[in-house]
Design a protein around this motif. Structure first.
Motif, short mmCIF file in Angstrom:
data_model
loop_
_atom_site.label_atom_id
_atom_site.label_comp_id
_atom_site.label_asym_id
_atom_site.label_seq_id
_atom_site.Cartn_x
_atom_site.Cartn_y
_atom_site.Cartn_z
N THR A 149 0.73 9.44 8.24
CA THR A 149 1.35 8.36 7.47
C THR A 149 0.74 8.22 6.08
O THR A 149 1.16 7.36 5.31
CB THR A 149 1.20 7.02 8.21
N HIS A 150 -0.28 9.03 5.78
CA HIS A 150 -0.92 9.05 4.46
C HIS A 150 -1.57 7.70 4.12
O HIS A 150 -1.73 7.37 2.94
CB HIS A 150 0.08 9.43 3.36
N THR A 151 -1.95 6.94 5.14
CA THR A 151 -2.69 5.72 4.87
C THR A 151 -4.15 6.06 4.59
O THR A 151 -4.66 7.11 4.99
CB THR A 151 -2.59 4.74 6.05
N LYS A 152 -4.81 5.15 3.91
CA LYS A 152 -6.19 5.37 3.50
C LYS A 152 -7.10 5.60 4.71
O LYS A 152 -7.05 4.88 5.69
CB LYS A 152 -6.69 4.16 2.71
N ALA A 153 -7.94 6.64 4.62
CA ALA A 153 -8.85 6.95 5.71
C ALA A 153 -10.06 6.03 5.67
O ALA A 153 -10.46 5.54 4.61
CB ALA A 153 -9.30 8.41 5.62
N GLY A 154 -10.64 5.79 6.83
CA GLY A 154 -11.82 4.95 6.94
C GLY A 154 -12.48 5.15 8.29
O GLY A 154 -12.14 6.08 9.03
N ASP A 209 0.81 -1.22 0.00
CA ASP A 209 0.00 0.00 0.00
C ASP A 209 0.84 1.27 0.00
O ASP A 209 0.32 2.36 0.21
CB ASP A 209 -0.93 -0.02 1.21
N LEU A 210 2.14 1.13 -0.27
CA LEU A 210 3.02 2.28 -0.36
C LEU A 210 3.52 2.50 -1.78
O LEU A 210 3.85 3.62 -2.16
CB LEU A 210 4.24 2.10 0.56
N ALA A 211 3.60 1.43 -2.56
CA ALA A 211 4.14 1.51 -3.91
C ALA A 211 3.04 1.85 -4.92
O ALA A 211 1.85 1.63 -4.65
CB ALA A 211 4.79 0.17 -4.28
N PRO A 212 3.41 2.38 -6.09
CA PRO A 212 2.41 2.67 -7.14
C PRO A 212 1.63 1.43 -7.57
O PRO A 212 0.47 1.53 -7.95
CB PRO A 212 3.26 3.24 -8.28
N LEU A 213 2.30 0.28 -7.53
CA LEU A 213 1.64 -0.98 -7.84
C LEU A 213 1.54 -1.80 -6.55
O LEU A 213 2.42 -1.70 -5.68
CB LEU A 213 2.43 -1.76 -8.91
N PRO A 214 0.50 -2.64 -6.39
CA PRO A 214 0.32 -3.41 -5.16
C PRO A 214 1.31 -4.58 -5.07
O PRO A 214 0.95 -5.74 -5.20
CB PRO A 214 -1.12 -3.90 -5.26
N LEU A 215 2.57 -4.24 -4.84
CA LEU A 215 3.63 -5.25 -4.79
C LEU A 215 3.76 -5.78 -3.36
O LEU A 215 4.01 -4.99 -2.44
CB LEU A 215 4.95 -4.64 -5.25
N PRO A 216 3.67 -7.08 -3.16
CA PRO A 216 3.68 -7.63 -1.80
C PRO A 216 5.09 -7.91 -1.27
O PRO A 216 5.33 -8.91 -0.60
CB PRO A 216 2.89 -8.92 -1.97
N THR A 230 1.06 -1.60 10.88
CA THR A 230 1.96 -1.41 9.74
C THR A 230 1.29 -0.58 8.65
O THR A 230 0.06 -0.52 8.56
CB THR A 230 2.38 -2.77 9.16
N LEU A 231 2.12 0.03 7.80
CA LEU A 231 1.58 0.91 6.77
C LEU A 231 1.00 0.16 5.58
O LEU A 231 0.55 0.79 4.62
CB LEU A 231 2.65 1.90 6.30
N ASP A 232 1.01 -1.16 5.62
CA ASP A 232 0.14 -1.91 4.72
C ASP A 232 -1.10 -2.31 5.53
O ASP A 232 -1.07 -2.35 6.76
CB ASP A 232 0.83 -3.12 4.09
N TYR A 233 -2.19 -2.58 4.87
CA TYR A 233 -3.49 -2.64 5.55
C TYR A 233 -3.83 -4.07 5.95
O TYR A 233 -4.66 -4.73 5.32
CB TYR A 233 -4.59 -2.05 4.66
N ARG A 292 -6.96 -8.76 5.53
CA ARG A 292 -6.89 -7.48 4.81
C ARG A 292 -7.88 -6.50 5.43
O ARG A 292 -9.04 -6.83 5.70
CB ARG A 292 -7.22 -7.70 3.34
N LEU A 293 -7.42 -5.26 5.68
CA LEU A 293 -8.25 -4.22 6.26
C LEU A 293 -8.68 -3.23 5.17
O LEU A 293 -7.97 -3.02 4.19
CB LEU A 293 -7.49 -3.48 7.36
N PRO A 294 -9.83 -2.57 5.35
CA PRO A 294 -10.31 -1.64 4.32
C PRO A 294 -9.61 -0.29 4.33
O PRO A 294 -9.81 0.53 3.44
CB PRO A 294 -11.79 -1.48 4.68
N ALA A 295 -8.80 -0.03 5.37
CA ALA A 295 -8.09 1.25 5.48
C ALA A 295 -6.89 1.01 6.39
O ALA A 295 -6.67 -0.09 6.88
CB ALA A 295 -9.01 2.33 6.05
N GLY A 296 -6.11 2.07 6.61
CA GLY A 296 -4.95 1.94 7.49
C GLY A 296 -5.39 1.55 8.90
O GLY A 296 -6.37 2.08 9.43
N GLY A 297 -4.64 0.66 9.51
CA GLY A 297 -5.00 0.17 10.85
C GLY A 297 -4.07 0.70 11.91
O GLY A 297 -3.61 -0.07 12.76
#
Length: 779
Positions: free
Chosen positions: A763-768, A681-688, A712-715, A732-737
């Motif tokens: 941290t600019h993680t997705k809001a929810g 959730d940090l890279a332009p592509l969803p690279l795991p 963590t900054l991945d969800y 998997r979470l729907p937004a930053g946890g």
């Protein structure tokens, strides 16, 4: 095609040559300059369509591989950016439309043939790919060990039902340990979502950037209680997630606030109210407009007997009153009929901030009982009339802890603003800044102080709740306090006296503070320390050799003398930065196994002092409130993460940037430590890719042998095996946890694990706004 390739190689070579010359002039590696010359020679030969270009570039590839192995060994994540573009370009040069159109000096090109001159380059590229593949397959960063399985400790949870979670850290001592063992390493893979609830409170226009969900709900008597960023208190059914009530204190939006968050609420049962009457059970809600509100736990209505209409005004006796500049973001601690609360101020706006006073109120009436003012520590009786607390004093913005048996409240203290300049601090603020303070629960008098950073110039507030645990020492139980810190130390103290139980040494620290200031000659180091190794040029990182080169140049231009490098007008590198190795998420302590699970972060920041000509001009911020301007001080502070100068949101130093670790409290040894989280959730592509990313929020431990964390900054919410740190399950979470989970047992007999996914502005993680509970399938 050959000419176009020559132009690309020429441009890349000029970048390497120019940047490499600058880096060499700054005292850094000569590799980039030499590689740049190789690129230019290759480009010139390509322009003449000479096969010798392949020979020259083969030397570039082989030399780059040798240099990379010399610098970083078989660390895949450091090898890859050193050679990715170089190897790919070598592969391109071997293609028929390039290599097949090259010639020796006098012969005509043969478009359909690939010259044998490409053999050395082919071998060099193959060697690079082979070494990279081997490094990727065999790389095993970290410590691969196991925590002991002993169970000779005892939890400090007297009076707490095993299935409840009635405090922020489950108990007033904040261990974040649940005795529930229904979920284990053997069955955690079966964990599934039981319910999901949405609060409806989302970040919107007029909110500060740092509008965040950092809440850990509490659970008691078959009800969950939580608060949202805008301080809406909510009660939920713990089995279904259905809302039972909500209370909205109608917080006015104010962009002057630095933080818009609520980490939790507190619970108290009044012995003076009969069963069945209103406000026998109370929920204490802190607010960002500086109120403390008591709510009836059954209905959510304010308790009229507390303060005025259920509310205490925390602005009372505060100096420098200005809306948005003082607030409480953390739940108070409640014990022996007292509700004790600290507060936060906007960081480094001026030298005229409100006070950091800690206050204790009667939990029944809201009457002020005592106040601790770091500027006047001996004056703890309530202020009267127009008296005010000491302005600009260290505050306690995080969670407090309490030991009712010892009659002590433990407060993690912040720094006296401004954080980056301490030339004008008083002896009192020097004493209490960045320390843990033990206060008498009855009177507020200071019983002991332990300072974690001397003369703090780095915003190294003590950020996390002090965690109380009884340690087993030579067959006896010793009351201890575990304190994680931003700079990576975990201090283990005797909570009766503040004396270290695990060794603490004083080590020399860098000198040379800004004009008018000084740096402490030494700094304390604990036996448990996650201080990262000092950075060097070879630790600089990027996605390609080019942004890595830019980071090397930036590194050489900054002042860096290791940890505790003082801020400077030149610009200093602060590692770890004020994000912290640990922040308010802290660690989790298993008092039975006598172990710790933590999620240390290794992320550098920069700090540049900007001389101020007056007390009004903005030098480092736009408009109000003027964060880090330090109006009235000699310097503003320009701070930020140490990321690529090319505008990429990529750290300038090599991963991992976040880890998860298990520590043996008996020995102080780190038994295991692994990379934690992916860049999905940090890279332009969803690279795991599991590089190990920063985390904001902490773990919890359960008696089933598992630790849960979602910060963590991945969800993801993850379950770790406490014994060896392996990830056994994730959801998997729907937004930053960026919160700390909790666990409870509901009326249906099932153990639940709950986390909140609302994102984090910093941290600019997705809001929810999701509250999610997980459980094993119902039998």
């Amino acid at each position: 095609m050959v000419l176009a390739t020559a132009i690309v190689v020429l441009l890349l070579g000029l970048c390497l040559l120019g940047g490499g010359a600058w880096l060499a002039w700054l005292g850094g590696s000569w590799y980039y300059l030499i590689a740049g010359l190789g690129f230019l020679a290759t480009a010139a030969l390509l322009a003449k369509r000479r096969r010798a270009a392949l020979w020259v570039y083969a030397l570039v590839v082989a030399g780059s591989l040798a240099w990379a192995l010399w610098e970083v060994g078989l660390d895949w994540w450091q090898l890859a950016p050193r050679g990715d573009v170089i190897a790919l370009l070598g592969l391109w040069l071997l293609m028929p439309w390039v290599a097949g159109r090259l010639r020796r000096s006098a012969e005509a090109p043969k478009p359909s043939a690939v010259s044998p001159a490409g053999l050395p380059l082919s071998l060099a590229v193959l060697a690079s790919v082979a070494v990279g593949g081997y490094a990727l397959a065999t790389g095993n960063w970290g410590i691969q060990g196991r925590l002991p399985a002993r169970h000779d400790g005892q939890a400090l949870d007297a009076g707490v039902a095993p299935g409840d979670w009635p405090d922020y850290g489950r108990t007033a001592g904040g261990s974040r340990y649940s005795p529930l063992d229904q979920i284990t390493p053997a069955n955690v893979a079966e964990l599934q979502k039981a319910w999901e609830y949405h609060t409806g409170d989302l970040r919107g226009p007029g909110d500060p950037v740092e509008t965040t969900y950092e809440v850990t709900p509490i659970e008691i008597d078959d009800t969950l209680y939580l608060c949202t960023p805008h301080d809406i208190a909510i009660a939920l059914d713990p089995v279904t997630g259905k809302e039972r009530w909500r209370f909205d204190p109608k917080i006015e939006k104010n962009g002057d606030r630095q933080h818009q968050t609520c980490r939790g609420v507190s619970y108290w049962r009044s012995p003076g109210v009969a069963e069945g009457q209103a406000c026998r059970d109370r929920i204490f809600l802190p607010t960002s407009d500086a109120r403390l509100i008591a709510l009836d736990a059954a209905s959510g209505q304010p308790c009229p007997g507390f303060g005025e209409g259920g509310t205490v005004n925390l602005w009372a006796h505060m100096p420098n009153e200005q809306a948005g500049f003082y607030y409480s973001t953390s739940p108070p601690v409640v014990a022996e009929g007292l509700v004790v609360i600290g507060g936060a101020v906007n960081d480094n706006v001026s030298v005229h901030e409100p006070s950091g006073a800690i206050r204790a109120y009667d939990a029944e009436t809201g009457k002020l009982v005592w106040n601790f003012d770091a500027g006047r520590p001996d004056r703890t009786e309530p202020l009267t009339g127009d008296e005010t607390y000491t302005a600009n004093s260290p505050n306690s913005w995080s969670m407090l802890s309490v030991d009712p048996d010892l009659g002590l409240v433990y407060a993690p203290m912040g720094n006296a603003p401004p954080d980056q300049f301490g030339g004008d601090r008083t002896p009192e603020t020097e004493r209490f800044s960045s320390s843990v303070v033990a206060l008498d629960l009855e009177t507020g008098q200071v019983r002991w102080v332990f300072q974690t950073v001397h003369h703090d110039l780095w915003d190294m507030d003590v950020p996390a709740q002090p965690q109380l645990v009884d340690l087993q020492r030579d067959g006896r139980s010793v009351p201890a306090l575990v304190q994680p810190t931003k700079q990576g130390e975990i201090f283990v103290l005797d909570r009766r006296t503040g004396k270290p139980l695990l060794p603490v040494s004083e080590e020399p620290a860098p000198q040379g503070a800004a004009k008018g200031d000084h740096a402490a000659p030494t700094q304390p180091v604990s036996a448990i320390s996650f201080r990262p190794p000092p950075l060097t040029g070879r630790d600089m990182w990027g996605l390609t050799p080019f942004d890595q080169l830019a980071c090397r140049i930036a590194f050489r231009r900054l002042r860096y003398d290791g940890r505790y490098t003082p801020p400077s007008t030149r610009g200093s590198l602060i590692y770890p930065g004020n994000f912290g190795a640990f922040n308010w998420g802290g660690v989790a302590v298993d008092p039975v196994r006598q172990v710790i699970v933590g999620m240390p972060v290794q992320f550098a920041f920069t700090s540049r002092l900007v001389p101020r000509a007056d007390d009004t001009t903005n030098y480092v911020s736009d408009g109000k409130p003027g964060l880090n301007e330090n109006y009235g001080a000699p310097y503003a502070a320009d701070m930020g993460p140490f990321t690529s100068p090319l505008g990429l949101r990529v750290p300038c130093h090599a991963p991992p940037w976040g880890t998860v670790a298990g520590i043996d409290l008996e020995t102080g040894e780190v038994a295991w430590q692994h990379r934690n989280g992916t860049i999905r959730d940090l890279a332009p592509l969803p690279l795991p890719f599991g590089l190990g990313v920063p985390s904001l929020g902490g773990p919890v431990i359960t008696a089933g042998g598992l630790a849960f964390a979602s910060g963590t900054l991945d969800y993801y919410l993850r379950a770790y095996d406490v014994t060896d740190g392996r990830v056994l399950w994730k959801a998997r979470l729907p937004a930053g946890g960026q919160t700390t989970p909790m666990s409870y047992r509901a009326r249906d007999g099932r153990q639940y694990v709950l986390t909140v996914a609302g994102g984090h502005g910093s941290t600019h993680t997705k809001a929810g706004d999701a509250v999610i509970a997980y459980a094993l399938p119902a039998s």
